[in-house]
Design a protein around this motif. Structure first.
Motif, PDB file in Angstrom:
ATOM      1  N   ASP A  26       0.833  -1.203   0.000  1.00 23.77           N
ATOM      2  CA  ASP A  26       0.000   0.000   0.000  1.00 23.77           C
ATOM      3  C   ASP A  26       0.870   1.256   0.000  1.00 23.77           C
ATOM      4  N   HIS A  27       1.901   1.256   0.853  1.00 24.27           N
ATOM      5  CA  HIS A  27       2.809   2.405   0.913  1.00 24.27           C
ATOM      6  C   HIS A  27       3.487   2.624  -0.437  1.00 24.27           C
ATOM      7  N   PHE A  28       3.967   1.550  -1.045  1.00 25.22           N
ATOM      8  CA  PHE A  28       4.647   1.643  -2.333  1.00 25.22           C
ATOM      9  C   PHE A  28       3.707   2.204  -3.406  1.00 25.22           C
ATOM     10  N   ALA A  29       2.487   1.681  -3.456  1.00 24.80           N
ATOM     11  CA  ALA A  29       1.518   2.153  -4.448  1.00 24.80           C
ATOM     12  C   ALA A  29       1.175   3.625  -4.224  1.00 24.80           C
ATOM     13  N   ASN A  30       0.997   4.017  -2.962  1.00 21.67           N
ATOM     14  CA  ASN A  30       0.695   5.418  -2.663  1.00 21.67           C
ATOM     15  C   ASN A  30       1.867   6.336  -3.023  1.00 21.67           C
ATOM     16  N   ALA A  31       3.094   5.868  -2.802  1.00 26.42           N
ATOM     17  CA  ALA A  31       4.264   6.666  -3.164  1.00 26.42           C
ATOM     18  C   ALA A  31       4.313   6.898  -4.670  1.00 26.42           C
ATOM     19  N   ASP A  35       3.743  10.548  -6.051  1.00 27.64           N
ATOM     20  CA  ASP A  35       5.118  10.957  -6.343  1.00 27.64           C
ATOM     21  C   ASP A  35       5.841  11.375  -5.062  1.00 27.64           C
ATOM     22  N   SER A  36       5.721  10.517  -4.036  1.00 26.25           N
ATOM     23  CA  SER A  36       6.362  10.796  -2.754  1.00 26.25           C
ATOM     24  C   SER A  36       7.481   9.799  -2.489  1.00 26.25           C
ATOM     25  N   LYS A  37       8.264  10.107  -1.475  1.00 26.26           N
ATOM     26  CA  LYS A  37       9.433   9.288  -1.155  1.00 26.26           C
ATOM     27  C   LYS A  37       9.014   7.952  -0.543  1.00 26.26           C
TER      28      LYS A  37
END
Length: 75
Positions: A26-31, A35-37
């Motif tokens: 989820d974190h990876f997809a949201n990043a 376009d976040s770190k």
């Protein structure tokens, strides 16, 4: 059971096997979407993959496979 601090036994409870990596994904997809770190750098993933690769190689070739201190396969 596994020993904790001071040799005291502690019970380890595994997480839900159906959601084991869900938070990470989820974190990876949201990043990507935002376009976040990314919190966990690729080096951390590589550190996890190297011993798994050695285990698979050892099983396939039926031999001991050793890793260098940096996690790379020995000669």
């Amino acid at each position: 059971m596994e020993s904790g601090k001071g040799g005291q036994p502690r019970n380890l409870t595994p997480g839900d096997p159906n959601r084991q990596f869900a938070g990470e994904l989820d974190h990876f997809a949201n990043a990507i979407r935002n376009d976040s770190k990314i919190i966990g750098p690729g080096e951390m993933g590589l550190r996890d993959v190297r011993p798994i690769t050695a285990i698979n190689l050892s099983a396939r070739e039926r031999r001991t496979v050793r890793l260098n201190p940096d996690g790379t396969l020995r000669g």
